[in-house]
Design an enzyme around this catalytic site. Structure first.
Site, PDB file in Angstrom:
ATOM      1  N   ASP A   1       0.841  -1.196   0.000  1.00  0.00           N
ATOM      2  CA  ASP A   1       0.000   0.000   0.000  1.00  0.00           C
ATOM      3  C   ASP A   1       0.884   1.256   0.000  1.00  0.00           C
ATOM      4  OD1 ASP A   1      -3.194   0.431   0.496  1.00  0.00           O
ATOM      5  OD2 ASP A   1      -2.052   2.037   1.422  1.00  0.00           O
TER       6      ASP A   1
ATOM      7  N   TYR B   1      -3.563  11.174   1.305  1.00  0.00           N
ATOM      8  CA  TYR B   1      -4.001  10.999  -0.086  1.00  0.00           C
ATOM      9  C   TYR B   1      -3.998  12.327  -0.817  1.00  0.00           C
ATOM     10  CZ  TYR B   1      -5.366   6.181   0.697  1.00  0.00           C
ATOM     11  OH  TYR B   1      -5.338   4.849   0.964  1.00  0.00           O
TER      12      TYR B   1
ATOM     13  N   HIS C   1      -4.683  -7.823  -0.417  1.00  0.00           N
ATOM     14  CA  HIS C   1      -3.977  -6.560  -0.261  1.00  0.00           C
ATOM     15  C   HIS C   1      -3.233  -6.450   1.064  1.00  0.00           C
ATOM     16  CE1 HIS C   1      -3.238  -2.334  -1.064  1.00  0.00           C
ATOM     17  NE2 HIS C   1      -3.642  -2.055   0.152  1.00  0.00           N
TER      18      HIS C   1
END
Lengths: 475, 576
Positions: free
Chosen positions: A241, A394, A451
């Site tokens: 990630d 982000y 993930h």
């Protein structure tokens, strides 16, 4: 692409047609290779990215920095727990639509079960004892208190100990690594690791930046400074990630310090002639574009490339879009409601572990994780109140055009190991990864896992990491 | 038997107010009456009167002829194609010539007419279809549908307020980044101020009273209770019926968006203005309308439900107004039953299916603005294209992306945290009112709105607990793909568009025309943004007035029904 999919895979052609096809195909392929070469050449003009500097604390940067490393322990109070319970008890549930599973997001009926476990069985104090099992520290870097776990393996005769940094992502935390830590630090193998797991600033127990602009490059620099402060000059890196991007940036920044880079999540641009060509041709002539059978299966699956790699990605990136643009609006409510926080985070643990989990009433959460583990991760976000700052990461990274970022135009030259888990959100074949990673030592198709690989399949990840390091160390 | 095509030509010209054809028509009229042509219909009597007056004759003359010929009162004048004796008065039908030339003309007229008819029919054939749905819990109950209409009153109690205050007090604030204003979302320093006002000064009971100022009702349609506000005008003059108007809100708004505009429409101060009877429903899943229990409730379903509502209220025909989701819902209503919607007024209509003209206009509009009818404001809003149409849209559509994919995830916390809800909703009221407000410390919120009004809207979401279901509407509308039949289909209902300068997605006239084929008015508004009805109620009401007057006037010209006509063309009202 849809048209291509509708073609039968075994078209019978007469020899003339075959010849024509071959000629046309070769011409296209040569053109493709030239374009590829051009792209590669373009992409390798710089071999490293500048380190830079920054100050993220409140107010002005002081004259001198405090380089002290001080121990840290996770703590709680009855007040904190009581407040949590009060809020949980006052949750205003909304009925889910009939027969929707996890398609509309976290299913409210199942959420009630999770919350009931949280309220009645989950023991935060016990989980804190588990968290504090490993020594934790904080130190101030660029104005921020950076939290990290530092585990030294017990001394074993004849065992080599190598330093390794593990970097988590969103919506995870250092707790993702709690099951892989003993496998890495306490192995009886000829090799063991001295592990440092930092919390990304703004995540968990690391302080959140007070100023705008803290992106993966800044995080990479902060983590290099951390390693330097701890006295390491060369080390291994592992990440998934955000962790994979941060560690990649670290390798681009100071390649001389990074002995090896191991990633379990990859991204690449679906652009450029080479990539587009391989998308068009890969399904029919995989060998021509360097795809393996497994690559074809993972990329095209039964649903086709566009569905798997485009529409599915669009369906799964709403969180990214809002966090990349309005993190403060999106996070404000989540920071007030523990149940809202759990729904927001745990949906990702369900869907990113396996997209098919969206069709299940319980999102398949407990198939791979225990509620205690999942809720511990939630509690790290809750007690530190870090969801908003974690979302801001982000925005900081997506604020400027990704294409203009230097790290996207810079190759990675340190030895690299890639672990491709089958249920990862997107599959990137080795032939694509090579565009960026110029020194791939190992590329493994993992048998299972999604993930959150370190959290879900710690043994598989640890084994792959170990074989990679052994290759690099020529053991 | 003979076909009189001159008559048709005469009528046709007559409608475009050509003085020559006026005379000719009038001559024909005389001639027809003299020749005992019995079937004349179609044109409004007022027009006849107008042309008679021009020729120095009066209606009395016509009236006596009419009575003599036993024409029913409800008919106007329209020349039928059949003649009894086949003779033609060349004096009155100047262009009617004899023999083969006329035959060619007839043939040509028939071919042209046929092609036009075919083209019109082809575009009209795609009327939007939809099937009845059931959105209640479980399976529909057997037996009669419950058609009752129940009055509804917004209520509150101490418990609700105490719970709200406790939650507000327990908010866990976090600091905004330095100098970030509203660029990262709702600024948390300013949020503190809003919350302080909410906690100390905002009086929900008083606002509830204000909400109940207009009568609310609920009725069950397709299994869910639909809430609406229904305001009938007071003191309507004898014999005059108000013009019915449906107004549909959007997200994150509610029926309350229209509260300042309703009195302007139902009790206009100008005696020349039209008096409206207003119905403002809450979209199912929003405010006090029940949320659908099954998946699939999209804008077409909402349109169908609102048609049923209006039918239940006894409206045969009505006007519709909408912005945001209200835009798509009212557009779908016009596509479902074009004959029922007399006029469609919108203040938001981004191209749902950009066709070639739109693409061309984007590519060439900067160099040839006149070719595409672009004005300076259009150019300013559209160019540079990448920045204004792409980057800005991406920056502002995160909420849409997540709501269209994971509504239950993103809405979960907002339903627990009133402050989180306020931040999420009010950020839109700041940024969508003016993009530049993102650079202000207070988001410019109170420049255009009062905190009382804003918080009342938030309270409608909070007390009804509807944020998740309101978000699901995005998923229902987007998950079926962007290729829905209604997005491709043009609208053939007379349309008016109010173009507010700060609208989120600027839409020049050309773009609106692509979908709305009968665009009657396109008004560049002086000021205002996305929440125009709430921000600029006077401007909006005025534009609705102008649009409706225009429709009424043009309908009056061609209407088949009788109409009452006074001296001034502004003074007309419909007679039932």
């Amino acid at each position: 692409c849809r048209h291509l999919e509708s073609l039968p895979t075994n078209v019978l052609l007469d020899p003339t047609q075959q010849q024509q096809l071959l000629v046309a195909g070769s011409a296209v392929a040569v053109g493709g290779l030239l374009t590829c070469y051009y792209w590669v050449y373009q992409g390798t003009k710089t071999k490293r990215i500048p380190i830079g500097d920054g100050w993220w604390g409140a107010g002005e940067k002081p004259q001198s920095e405090d380089e002290k490393v001080f121990p840290f322990q996770v703590q709680t109070s009855d007040e904190e727990i009581q407040d949590l319970y009060d809020r949980i008890d006052r949750t205003r549930y909304t009925e889910p639509l009939e027969d929707t599973g996890f398609q509309y997001g976290f299913n409210s009926t199942y959420l009630k079960k999770v919350v009931s476990h949280w309220r009645h069985q989950f023991n935060w104090k016990k989980q804190i004892a588990i968290l504090n099992k490993y020594p934790q520290f904080k130190t101030n870097i660029e104005g921020l208190d950076v939290h990290f776990i530092h585990v030294r393996p017990p001394h074993r005769e004849g065992q080599r100990v190598l330093p390794l940094m593990l970097v988590h992502g969103w919506p995870g935390s250092v707790y993702e690594f709690y099951r892989i830590l003993p496998l890495l630090t306490n192995s009886l193998d000829s090799l063991a690791f001295e592990v440092i797991c930092p919390s990304i600033p703004g995540y968990g127990f690391s302080e959140a930046p007070h100023k705008q602009g803290f992106d993966t490059l800044a995080a990479a620099r902060v983590f290099h400074k951390l390693m330097e402060r701890l006295g390491f000059s060369d080390y291994y890196l592992q990440g998934g990630d955000w962790g994979s991007i941060i560690t990649t940036n670290m390798a681009q920044m100071k390649p001389e310090c990074v002995k090896g880079l191991h990633l379990n999540m990859l991204t690449n641009k679906l652009r450029g002639f080479g990539v587009l060509f391989s998308i068009l041709i890969g399904r029919y002539l995989p060998w021509l574009v360097g795809f393996t059978r497994e690559d074809v299966r993972r990329l095209f699956g039964s649903v086709g490339f566009m569905e798997r790699n485009f529409y599915e990605i669009i369906r799964e990136t709403g969180y990214l879009h809002i966090q990349g643009t309005k993190p403060d609006s999106a996070g404000c409510g989540v920071n007030d409601s523990p149940v809202g926080l759990a729904a927001y985070i745990l949906e990702k643990f369900s869907t990113w572990t396996d997209f098919n989990n969206r069709d299940l009433e319980d999102g398949g959460l407990e198939r791979k994780f225990t509620l205690d583990d999942l809720l511990t991760n939630i509690m790290i976000y809750w007690t530190t109140g870090s969801i908003v700052s974690s979302m801001r990461f982000y925005k900081e990274n997506l604020k400027t055009n990704i294409d203009n970022r230097l790290d996207n135009h810079t190759g990675v030259y340190v030895p690299t190991g890639l672990a491709a888990f089958p249920n990862e959100v997107r599959h990137v074949p080795q032939s694509w990864a090579r565009d960026r990673f110029r020194n791939i030592y190992s590329y493994s198709y993992m048998p299972r896992g999604g993930h959150f690989a370190a959290f879900e399949e710690p043994q598989l990840l640890a084994d792959d990491l170990l074989q990679f390091v052994k290759k690099v160390e020529k053991l | 038997m003979m076909i009189i095509c001159v008559c048709r030509v005469g009528i046709h010209c007559y409608n475009v107010h050509n003085r020559n054809s006026l005379c000719r028509t009038n001559m024909l009229l005389t001639w027809r009456i003299r020749n005992h042509v019995s079937s004349i219909r179609g044109i409004s009597i007022c027009k006849v009167r107008e042309c008679l007056t021009e020729r120095g004759q009066n209606l009395h003359w016509f009236e006596s002829s009419r009575q003599e010929l036993h024409f029913p009162r409800t008919t106007g004048l329209y020349f039928d194609t059949k003649l009894a004796d086949g003779r033609i008065d060349t004096a009155s039908c100047g262009t009617a010539t004899k023999g083969s030339t006329m035959f060619t003309e007839i043939l040509l007229a028939l071919v042209v007419g046929g092609v036009v008819y075919f083209l019109v029919q082809r575009s009209k054939r795609h009327q939007l279809k939809s099937e009845d749905g059931w959105w209640g819990e479980g399976t529909p109950m057997a037996g009669e549908e419950d058609l009752s209409i129940r009055p509804y009153t917004v209520q509150t109690d101490d418990e609700e307020l105490e719970d709200l205050y406790r939650r507000i007090d327990q908010t866990r604030p976090f600091p905004s980044l330095e100098d970030s204003q509203f660029n990262y979302g709702f600024n948390s320093h300013y949020l503190q101020k809003v919350v302080t006002y909410w906690r100390r000064d905002f009086d929900w009971r008083r606002q509830v009273e204000k909400l109940n100022k207009f009568p609310h009702y609920k009725t069950n349609i397709e299994g869910i209770d639909v809430h609406y506000v229904h305001v009938r005008p007071k003191n309507l003059p004898e014999g005059v019926t108000a013009v019915p108007l449906l107004m549909v809100h959007g997200w994150p708004g509610s029926f309350y968006e229209f509260y300042r505009m309703i009195p302007l429409l139902t009790q206009p101060s100008n005696p020349d203005d039209i008096v409206f009877e207003v119905v403002c429903p809450s979209i199912p899943g929003y405010g006090f309308s029940e949320a659908p229990h099954k998946k699939g409730f999209d804008s077409v379903c909402a349109a169908r439900v609102f048609h049923k509502l209006m039918k239940r209220l006894g409206f045969q025909q009505f006007y519709a107004h909408g912005g945001d989701w209200g835009w798509i819902v009212t557009t779908n209503m016009a596509q479902l039953e074009p004959k029922i919607i007399k006029g469609l007024h919108l203040n938001f209509a981004p191209p749902s299916k950009p066709g070639l003209p739109v693409v061309l206009s984007i590519m060439l509009g900067r160099s040839f603005p006149k070719l595409f009818g672009f004005n300076e404001h259009d150019i300013q809003r559209i160019y540079p294209v990448v920045q204004n149409l792409v980057v800005e849209s991406v920056k502002e559509s995160g909420y849409m992306h997540i709501q269209a994919t994971k509504p239950d995830t993103v809405g979960r916390a907002l339903n627990d945290s009133p402050v989180g809800l306020a931040a999420y909703i009010l950020e839109k009221f700041s940024t969508w009112t003016d993009h530049d407000f993102r650079n202000l410390d207070d988001g410019g919120l109170t420049r255009k709105f009062s905190l009382d009004d804003l918080l009342t809207n938030v309270m409608i979401y909070w007390t009804s607990g509807c944020i998740i279901s309101s978000m699901r509407f995005y998923k229902e509308n987007f998950s079926k793909g962007l290729d829905q039949p209604h997005s491709k289909m043009p609208v053939h209902v007379p349309t008016g568009f109010a173009c507010f300068p700060n609208e989120l997605m600027h839409t020049p006239k050309l773009w609106v025309q692509q979908k709305y084929r009968e665009l009657k008015t396109f008004t560049p508004m002086a000021r205002g943004g996305h929440f125009a009805a709430m921000e600029e109620p006077e401007l909006m009401a005025q534009d609705i007035q102008n649009f409706t007057k225009m429709i009424l006037r043009s309908q009056l010209d061609t209407m088949r029904g009788a109409c009452k006509f006074d001296q001034s063309p502004h003074y007309f009202c419909l007679k039932q």
